[in-house]
Design a protein around this motif. Structure first.
Motif, mmCIF file in Angstrom:
data_model
loop_
_atom_site.group_PDB
_atom_site.id
_atom_site.type_symbol
_atom_site.label_atom_id
_atom_site.label_comp_id
_atom_site.label_asym_id
_atom_site.label_seq_id
_atom_site.Cartn_x
_atom_site.Cartn_y
_atom_site.Cartn_z
ATOM 1 N N VAL A 113 0.493 -0.935 0.103
ATOM 2 C CA VAL A 113 -0.060 0.069 -0.028
ATOM 3 C C VAL A 113 0.792 1.255 -0.522
ATOM 4 C CG1 VAL A 113 -1.889 1.411 1.098
ATOM 5 C CG2 VAL A 113 -2.024 -0.998 0.836
ATOM 6 N N ILE A 114 0.676 2.099 -0.789
ATOM 7 C CA ILE A 114 1.320 3.959 -0.630
ATOM 8 C C ILE A 114 -0.129 3.904 -0.203
ATOM 9 C CG2 ILE A 114 2.748 4.491 -2.497
ATOM 10 C CD1 ILE A 114 3.652 2.302 -3.681
ATOM 11 N N GLU A 115 0.989 5.440 0.191
ATOM 12 C CA GLU A 115 -0.002 6.692 1.027
ATOM 13 C C GLU A 115 0.385 8.353 -0.019
ATOM 14 O OE1 GLU A 115 -3.060 6.720 1.257
ATOM 15 O OE2 GLU A 115 -4.020 5.192 2.456
ATOM 16 N N VAL A 116 0.280 9.122 -0.652
ATOM 17 C CA VAL A 116 0.600 10.607 -0.453
ATOM 18 C C VAL A 116 0.732 10.718 0.046
ATOM 19 C CG1 VAL A 116 1.431 11.621 -2.230
ATOM 20 C CG2 VAL A 116 1.052 9.206 -3.023
ATOM 21 N N LEU A 117 0.634 11.634 1.122
ATOM 22 C CA LEU A 117 0.407 12.686 2.177
ATOM 23 C C LEU A 117 -0.023 13.511 1.400
ATOM 24 C CD1 LEU A 117 3.386 12.539 4.156
ATOM 25 C CD2 LEU A 117 1.216 11.291 5.046
ATOM 26 N N SER A 118 -1.271 13.964 1.884
ATOM 27 C CA SER A 118 -1.954 15.978 1.778
ATOM 28 C C SER A 118 -1.828 16.490 2.993
ATOM 29 C CB SER A 118 -3.493 15.491 1.887
ATOM 30 O OG SER A 118 -3.195 14.968 0.393
ATOM 31 N N PRO A 119 -1.917 17.430 3.636
ATOM 32 C CA PRO A 119 -1.899 18.308 4.707
ATOM 33 C C PRO A 119 -3.378 17.851 5.309
ATOM 34 C CG PRO A 119 -1.589 19.953 2.988
ATOM 35 C CD PRO A 119 -1.755 18.325 2.120
ATOM 36 N N ARG A 123 -1.614 12.630 9.228
ATOM 37 C CA ARG A 123 -2.264 12.514 10.621
ATOM 38 C C ARG A 123 -3.040 11.018 10.325
ATOM 39 N NH1 ARG A 123 -5.338 11.414 14.453
ATOM 40 N NH2 ARG A 123 -4.811 11.006 16.586
ATOM 41 N N ASN A 124 -3.474 11.166 9.508
ATOM 42 C CA ASN A 124 -4.419 9.177 8.919
ATOM 43 C C ASN A 124 -3.378 8.075 8.840
ATOM 44 O OD1 ASN A 124 -6.591 10.324 10.313
ATOM 45 N ND2 ASN A 124 -7.758 10.972 9.055
ATOM 46 N N ASP A 125 -2.975 9.148 7.388
ATOM 47 C CA ASP A 125 -1.973 7.879 7.464
ATOM 48 C C ASP A 125 -0.986 7.591 8.047
ATOM 49 O OD1 ASP A 125 -3.408 8.548 4.590
ATOM 50 O OD2 ASP A 125 -1.790 9.655 3.359
ATOM 51 N N LYS A 129 -4.128 4.923 9.666
ATOM 52 C CA LYS A 129 -4.133 3.475 8.900
ATOM 53 C C LYS A 129 -3.167 3.611 8.496
ATOM 54 C CE LYS A 129 -6.144 5.244 4.538
ATOM 55 N NZ LYS A 129 -6.095 6.215 3.235
ATOM 56 N N TYR A 130 -1.291 3.699 8.783
ATOM 57 C CA TYR A 130 -0.595 2.771 9.239
ATOM 58 C C TYR A 130 -0.357 2.025 10.508
ATOM 59 C CZ TYR A 130 3.999 1.991 10.923
ATOM 60 O OH TYR A 130 4.930 1.123 12.046
ATOM 61 N N ASN A 131 -1.289 1.448 10.960
ATOM 62 C CA ASN A 131 -1.695 1.004 12.235
ATOM 63 C C ASN A 131 -3.218 -0.001 11.939
ATOM 64 O OD1 ASN A 131 -0.276 1.977 14.497
ATOM 65 N ND2 ASN A 131 -1.906 3.759 15.249
ATOM 66 N N SER A 132 -3.638 0.633 10.941
ATOM 67 C CA SER A 132 -4.424 -0.275 10.417
ATOM 68 C C SER A 132 -3.675 -1.516 9.392
ATOM 69 C CB SER A 132 -6.121 0.454 9.745
ATOM 70 O OG SER A 132 -6.887 0.912 10.909
ATOM 71 N N TYR A 133 -3.030 -0.643 8.955
ATOM 72 C CA TYR A 133 -2.308 -1.859 7.726
ATOM 73 C C TYR A 133 -1.690 -2.623 7.924
ATOM 74 C CZ TYR A 133 -3.862 1.756 3.962
ATOM 75 O OH TYR A 133 -4.496 2.578 3.250
ATOM 76 N N VAL A 138 -0.680 -5.393 6.044
ATOM 77 C CA VAL A 138 -0.301 -5.529 5.011
ATOM 78 C C VAL A 138 1.289 -5.310 4.987
ATOM 79 C CG1 VAL A 138 0.323 -3.175 3.479
ATOM 80 C CG2 VAL A 138 -1.990 -3.568 4.185
ATOM 81 N N LYS A 139 1.754 -6.059 3.937
ATOM 82 C CA LYS A 139 3.058 -6.421 4.162
ATOM 83 C C LYS A 139 4.009 -5.222 3.469
ATOM 84 C CE LYS A 139 2.416 -11.025 2.059
ATOM 85 N NZ LYS A 139 2.115 -11.841 0.673
ATOM 86 N N GLU A 140 4.335 -4.791 2.732
ATOM 87 C CA GLU A 140 4.925 -3.619 2.263
ATOM 88 C C GLU A 140 4.037 -2.295 2.845
ATOM 89 O OE1 GLU A 140 8.610 -1.915 -0.551
ATOM 90 O OE2 GLU A 140 7.329 -3.531 -0.918
ATOM 91 N N TYR A 141 4.295 -0.885 3.338
ATOM 92 C CA TYR A 141 3.731 -0.260 3.063
ATOM 93 C C TYR A 141 4.681 1.345 2.934
ATOM 94 C CZ TYR A 141 1.036 4.233 5.437
ATOM 95 O OH TYR A 141 0.095 4.962 5.509
ATOM 96 N N TRP A 142 4.319 2.046 1.767
ATOM 97 C CA TRP A 142 4.712 3.583 2.263
ATOM 98 C C TRP A 142 3.977 4.753 2.694
ATOM 99 C CZ3 TRP A 142 6.998 2.828 -3.907
ATOM 100 C CH2 TRP A 142 8.115 2.578 -3.738
ATOM 101 N N ILE A 143 4.967 5.366 3.446
ATOM 102 C CA ILE A 143 4.166 6.483 3.102
ATOM 103 C C ILE A 143 5.126 7.837 2.216
ATOM 104 C CG2 ILE A 143 3.846 8.612 4.513
ATOM 105 C CD1 ILE A 143 3.289 6.630 7.168
#
Length: 191
Positions: A113-119, A123-125, A129-133, A138-143
């Motif tokens: 999963v990849i999340e691209v930050l927005s202002p 916080r959620n990403d 969402k980090y904790n939920s993933y 989810v094996k790999e998570y990108w912020i």
């Protein structure tokens, strides 16, 4: 219109009853995000990353999907929509198990999963969402931070994430899930 008023706890069944196109994310029955449309910079980064994954995965068993598409993190094919209380819309994801691709949504945890930050979503990403993933497996998570031109990569080690590194716009990063895939971040972040 949006989610039904007067409720504080929502299921995916409630969401499916909405007649209009409506984007939201829910964790443990609570709405965590009803964001405005992404900025051009945000969307450009998502599009560039999507192109990298789509080209790499062409002809392979895994598929890359970009938002908006619902991911019911803790569901399986037998889960009734009234029992689904967690769904998100990652900016980009890779799913390698074709059984997780439902007709209308992804069922269970994607591989990457990849999340691209927005202002409005940072916080959620970074937290919710980090904790939920992590909990969903989810094996790999990108912020990805499009403003500071950086990518933080986390890999599941047992049941917890460990950070593999933080990469900047001049770096060539290797995708942990696909060891032979590299992304030149100069192609992702434009000055």
């Amino acid at each position: 219109m949006g989610m039904p008023e007067g409720k504080k706890y929502y299921t995916y069944s409630d969401f499916l009853e909405i007649e209009e196109e409506f984007l939201c994310e829910v964790i443990d029955g609570t709405v965590i995000s009803m964001s405005p449309s992404p900025t051009p910079k945000h969307q450009d980064v998502v599009d560039e990353l999507t192109a990298e994954f789509k080209i790499y995965l062409r002809g392979k068993d895994c598929m890359a999907y970009s938002s908006p598409i619902d991911v019911c993190l803790f569901a399986d094919k037998e889960t009734n929509t009234e029992d689904i209380k967690d769904w998100v819309q990652p900016d980009l994801m890779v799913v390698c198990d074709k059984n997780k691709v439902g007709e209308k949504y992804i069922i269970g945890a994607p591989d990457l999963v990849i999340e691209v930050l927005s202002p409005s979503t940072a916080r959620n990403d970074r937290l919710v969402k980090y904790n939920s993933y992590e909990k969903a497996g989810v094996k790999e998570y990108w912020i990805v931070d499009p403003y500071n031109m950086s990518v933080e990569i986390y890999s599941l080690d047992g049941k917890t994430y460990k950070q593999l590194g933080v990469f900047g716009k001049d770096d060539l990063l290797t995708v942990d899930t696909f060891k032979d895939m590299q992304i030149d971040l100069k192609n992702i972040f434009k000055a």
